[in-house]
Enzyme design. Structure first.
Site, PDB file in Angstrom:
ATOM      1  N   ASN A 122       7.388   7.270 -38.585  1.00  0.00           N
ATOM      2  CA  ASN A 122       7.767   5.966 -38.049  1.00  0.00           C
ATOM      3  C   ASN A 122       8.132   4.885 -39.055  1.00  0.00           C
ATOM      4  O   ASN A 122       8.748   3.899 -38.667  1.00  0.00           O
ATOM      5  CB  ASN A 122       6.616   5.416 -37.186  1.00  0.00           C
ATOM      6  CG  ASN A 122       6.491   6.151 -35.877  1.00  0.00           C
ATOM      7  OD1 ASN A 122       7.426   6.230 -35.101  1.00  0.00           O
ATOM      8  ND2 ASN A 122       5.325   6.716 -35.647  1.00  0.00           N
ATOM      9  N   TYR A 123       7.739   5.016 -40.302  1.00  0.00           N
ATOM     10  CA  TYR A 123       7.868   3.872 -41.204  1.00  0.00           C
ATOM     11  C   TYR A 123       8.729   4.110 -42.445  1.00  0.00           C
ATOM     12  O   TYR A 123       9.441   3.216 -42.868  1.00  0.00           O
ATOM     13  CB  TYR A 123       6.475   3.385 -41.631  1.00  0.00           C
ATOM     14  CG  TYR A 123       5.701   2.768 -40.491  1.00  0.00           C
ATOM     15  CD1 TYR A 123       5.914   1.439 -40.128  1.00  0.00           C
ATOM     16  CD2 TYR A 123       4.801   3.511 -39.755  1.00  0.00           C
ATOM     17  CE1 TYR A 123       5.235   0.871 -39.067  1.00  0.00           C
ATOM     18  CE2 TYR A 123       4.111   2.947 -38.688  1.00  0.00           C
ATOM     19  CZ  TYR A 123       4.335   1.634 -38.350  1.00  0.00           C
ATOM     20  OH  TYR A 123       3.668   1.084 -37.300  1.00  0.00           O
ATOM     21  N   MET A 124       8.661   5.268 -43.037  1.00  0.00           N
ATOM     22  CA  MET A 124       9.420   5.520 -44.259  1.00  0.00           C
ATOM     23  C   MET A 124      10.814   6.028 -43.891  1.00  0.00           C
ATOM     24  O   MET A 124      10.941   7.019 -43.171  1.00  0.00           O
ATOM     25  CB  MET A 124       8.697   6.539 -45.147  1.00  0.00           C
ATOM     26  CG  MET A 124       7.302   6.103 -45.533  1.00  0.00           C
ATOM     27  SD  MET A 124       6.474   7.191 -46.738  1.00  0.00           S
ATOM     28  CE  MET A 124       6.709   8.813 -46.043  1.00  0.00           C
ATOM     29  N   SER A 154       3.353   7.618 -41.268  1.00  0.00           N
ATOM     30  CA  SER A 154       4.371   6.908 -42.042  1.00  0.00           C
ATOM     31  C   SER A 154       5.649   7.721 -42.162  1.00  0.00           C
ATOM     32  O   SER A 154       6.749   7.170 -42.180  1.00  0.00           O
ATOM     33  CB  SER A 154       3.835   6.538 -43.428  1.00  0.00           C
ATOM     34  OG  SER A 154       3.245   7.663 -44.049  1.00  0.00           O
TER      35      SER A 154
END
Length: 840
Positions: A798-800, A795
């Site tokens: 790639n996501y946060m 995360s």
């Protein structure tokens, strides 16, 4: 072959704007090419965008050192007489010839190639001069095998502590960090925002127009689909001409340096600046790839039916791959053993004495490998300095490229060594032999008018060279296990990756302004009614899927052949057995998610109609009839470039922002670094659970926890001794006499003796500090235990949105280095400039 009249009629039927436009053929076979591709039967297919799609059986036939040009050109002339060939000049002014044949494949892309010309402009060319083939630009989806130390050839174990890494960038990324290719379809045109699409989003991969059966494909159908899997690439840019290496000046691989300043592209970063940018670079120079060392036979004989067996070096190498894994969990799997033995028998031959796996004894080789590993470990200690210098030298040569005059770090310049494919979960191809990659399989992408790097393997040469400034990979080859494309990319710290990340997070922030309208719309459509029951179900399915993607952060989910890949599942591929209805709007979901990680959670469905719809779908025997293409098209109607990945990025970032702010008052600037770090990790953990970012329990987790427990007991013993010492200093307790030393018996540990200050105030301060040390250490142990199956890094990578973390660290005076490792700091330099007041 189709006559010209039929081609013209085909163009009219497909709605061509002018009857003279060249039709977009479904498949084209290459003939009359001087690079040595076999005419007619070569199996090389040219897709509508002009790329060659070579089947698995014919990979070797596509090497540059093929048949002679004379024999091929004779076929060209013969076909020209029959009117079956048309010449078309490519970007370099040289002609490539193609023969059009019909195909029933409905899954081809329908993008018009920039180089396509009307038929009237196509002129035959008497004889091509160089090996030039239109080749498909492959996807960047990495194979899903778990690479670890055992992948390295034994010789390499002597030189390094672990196998040659695929990425020198110290990044703890998962498959999510690998770039992806985004395919265009007739129904969804590529949007302007897609030029720098995110790396691991496979949501826009086109799926067949007709839903495939969920059952395994029959032998007849599978025989027609043996070509490698072609996943879409957002950086696919039309035609790319693969040129023979014979046309180029060759130079030695030397360090590439520049006198210019570092590329601080983020200093002038503005929203929308790069969205329409198709061309990624103007000049590109690199040193290609580094191959693993050749195999060195050890001569240790395995046993078959109790007797030693002679093996050739090639046979011995494969046997050694298996022997070094004897104690691993993989070897316990029947499928792994069966696949290994099947591939090994191809190396042994039909007449070899080894015919039954059960009679094989690999123990002698396994013992040798263990001994050799220990010897190698000692040798590394003695030659540590030399090995570090050699690693640095190779990094200087292969680890950097020159892009538009700036020196950029290369991510994964090492070619994967041969070995046995592991695969995640119950992969159907686990145990199969990963062949050694040769230079003739590797295509380089490099700038024009620059010498190409010399092939480091004597007697070999590169497959070919292209000059494509619209893609960012430096080289690629095709994996023999799954037909996946393997790429050499620039590192995560490069400008290309940085721009991709920036645009990804900006797109998710754009969703923030539209999310309430989107939710209002899909909630309304959950109860959609129509006189046509099929249409009613289709709309309700789309609305229900939107809820699952939005609230449960599920991926879209593509259909796949379970003979070729693990049966991993996403939203559209959910089956009745994956859902258990428990009542009170609670559904238990259990299925294999990405990377074969089990998704097993009880989810409370907030909207009654979603629960009702899923129950109705479940009773019908099929959860979703809609396919990923239907869902992706529906998503794009809400917002350009919207995908399930964008929802996941948005929800992950919003969750992190909310969790950090919820406990903001409890964490002050004066709180300890450990307290701040523990708090941040807990927020990160909630995001990872939301996105189902799991990992297998590390093999040494139990051993590490035992060591930590011993350390904790040591801290507590010191605390107890310090408390007694303070009591003695304060007169509450008589000072103990020094006990006589007892003779140490075998197996007994000497009791630890601490020396404390005789100053009472100082001792009390030490006591307070020791209490805090124990509390912090217990928190560390609890966090390690709680996160043994949670991947916090995915995360973060790639996501946060990294700006959330940077702003929070600045507000709380938390060193960013405590949250982001060196790899992430180099990956997100553009995020470091934000103010402490920045909000997602």
């Amino acid at each position: 072959s189709l006559p010209r009249e039929e081609l013209m009629e085909s163009a009219k039927k497909r709605g061509s704007s002018t009857p003279t436009d060249e039709p977009n053929p479904k498949r084209v076979k290459v003939e009359g090419d001087s690079n040595g591709i076999k005419s007619g039967s070569s199996g090389a297919e040219v897709k509508p965008n002009g790329h060659v799609s070579d089947s698995t059986e014919q990979k070797e036939a596509m090497h540059v050192e093929g048949q002679k040009a004379g024999a091929t050109s004779a076929k060209v002339k013969n076909n020209e007489k029959n009117g079956t060939l048309g010449g078309r000049k490519n970007s370099s002014g040289k002609s490539s010839r193609r023969r059009v044949i019909e195909s029933d494949d409905d899954d081809d892309d329908d993008d018009d190639d920039e180089d396509d010309k009307p038929l009237k402009q196509i002129q035959p060319k008497p004889k091509p001069k160089a090996s030039q083939v239109k080749e498909e630009e492959p996807s960047d989806e990495d194979s899903s095998d778990d690479d670890d130390e055992e992948d390295a050839p034994l010789r390499s174990l002597v030189k390094s502590d672990k196998k040659a890494p695929l990425d020198d960038d110290d990044d703890d990324s998962s498959d999510d960090d690998e770039p992806i290719m985004n395919k265009n379809s007739r129904k969804r045109r590529k949007t302007k925002d897609d030029d720098y699409e995110d790396d691991d989003d496979s949501d826009f991969v086109k799926s067949p127009s007709k839903r495939k059966a969920r059952k395994k494909t029959s032998s007849s159908s599978s025989s027609r689909r043996k070509s490698p899997s072609r996943k879409a690439n957002v950086e696919m840019c039309g035609s790319a001409v693969v040129n023979s290496v014979k046309n180029y000046e060759v130079r030695e691989a030397v360090p590439l340096n520049t006198d210019g300043a570092p590329n601080r592209w983020w200093n002038d970063l503005r929203e929308g600046q790069y969205k329409k940018q198709k061309k990624k670079w103007s000049t590109l120079e690199h040193n290609a790839v580094l191959f693993p060392p050749p195999y060195e036979p050890h001569g240790v004989k395995m046993l078959y039916d109790g007797k030693p067996v002679d093996l050739t070096p090639e046979q011995e190498e494969v046997a050694t791959f298996f022997a070094v894994m004897l104690e691993s969990e993989h070897v316990k799997k029947e499928k792994f053993r069966a696949n290994f033995f099947m591939d090994w028998q191809e190396k042994l031959g039909e007449d070899h004495v080894i015919q039954e796996f059960e009679k094989c004894d690999f123990t002698p080789i396994a013992k040798w490998a263990v001994e050799r590993k220990e010897i190698a470990k000692e040798e590394r200690k003695k030659k540590r300095k030399e090995l570090q210098e050699e690693k640095k030298r190779l990094m200087e040569i292969y680890g950097h490229a020159l892009v538009d005059g700036f020196r950029e770090k290369v991510g994964n310049f090492r070619v994967e060594p041969p070995g046995l494919f592991r695969g995640r979960g119950d992969h159907p191809k686990t145990g199969k032999l990963k062949l050694r990659v040769m230079p003739e399989q590797i295509t380089l992408n490099i700038g024009k008018d620059v010498p190409i790097p010399k092939c480091p393997m004597p007697g070999h040469n590169w497959k070919g060279v292209i000059h494509n400034p619209n893609v960012t990979w430096l080289a690629y080859w095709i994996d023999n296990i799954n037909g996946d494309y393997k790429y050499v990319w620039l590192a995560g710290s490069s400008k290309f990756k940085g721009i991709s990340d920036f645009l990804k997070y900006e797109k998710s922030r754009a969703l923030k302004g539209k999310i309430e309208d989107i939710r209002k719309d899909y909630r309304k459509k959950l109860k959609y009614k129509n006189s046509d029951p099929k249409e009613q179900r289709r709309v309700r399915e789309l609305a229900t899927a939107m809820y699952l993607i939005d609230k449960l952060a599920l991926r879209v989910g593509n259909e796949k052949n379970t003979d070729e890949a693990a049966d991993t599942v996403g939203c559209c591929s959910l089956r009745p057995e994956h859902l258990e209805f428990k009542g009170d709007n609670v559904i238990h979901f259990e299925f294999l998610g990405k990377d074969s990680m089990v998704y097993s959670q009880d989810q409370t469905i907030e909207i009654d109609q979603v629960y009702k719809n899923l129950k109705d779908f479940h009773r019908s025997g099929t959860i979703f009839i809609i396919n990923p293409s239907d869902l992706n098209k529906h998503l794009s109607e809400y917002m350009d470039g919207l995908s399930a990945k964008v929802f996941r990025t948005y929800n992950a970032s919003v969750t992190l922002q909310r969790e950090l702010e919820a406990m903001d008052e409890e964490i002050e600037e004066t709180s300890s670094i450990n307290e701040k770090n523990a708090f941040y990790n807990e927020c990160n953990r909630k995001v990872a659970i939301l996105c189902n970012h799991q990992r297998s329990i590390p093999a040494k987790h139990g051993e590490q926890m035992v060591k930590m427990q011993k350390k904790l007991e040591e801290y507590e013993a010191k605390l107890e001794a310090l408390e007694e010492h303070i009591d003695e200093l304060g007169g509450k307790k008589k000072k103990k006499k020094k006990a006589k030393k007892k003779k140490k018996e075998d197996g007994d540990e000497e009791p630890k003796v601490w020396k404390f200050t005789n100053n009472l105030d100082t001792a009390k301060r030490q006591l307070k500090k020791q209490h805090k040390t124990i509390a912090d250490y217990k928190a560390r142990m609890a966090l390690k235990e709680d996160n043994k199956q949670v991947a916090l890094g995915t995360s973060k990578i790639n996501y946060m949105d990294p700006r959330i973390t940077v702003a929070w660290c600045k507000r709380k005076e938390m060193p960013i280095e405590k949250v982001f490792n060196a790899s992430l700091l180099s990956k997100f330099p553009w995020a470091m400039e934000v103010e402490s007041t920045w909000r997602y």
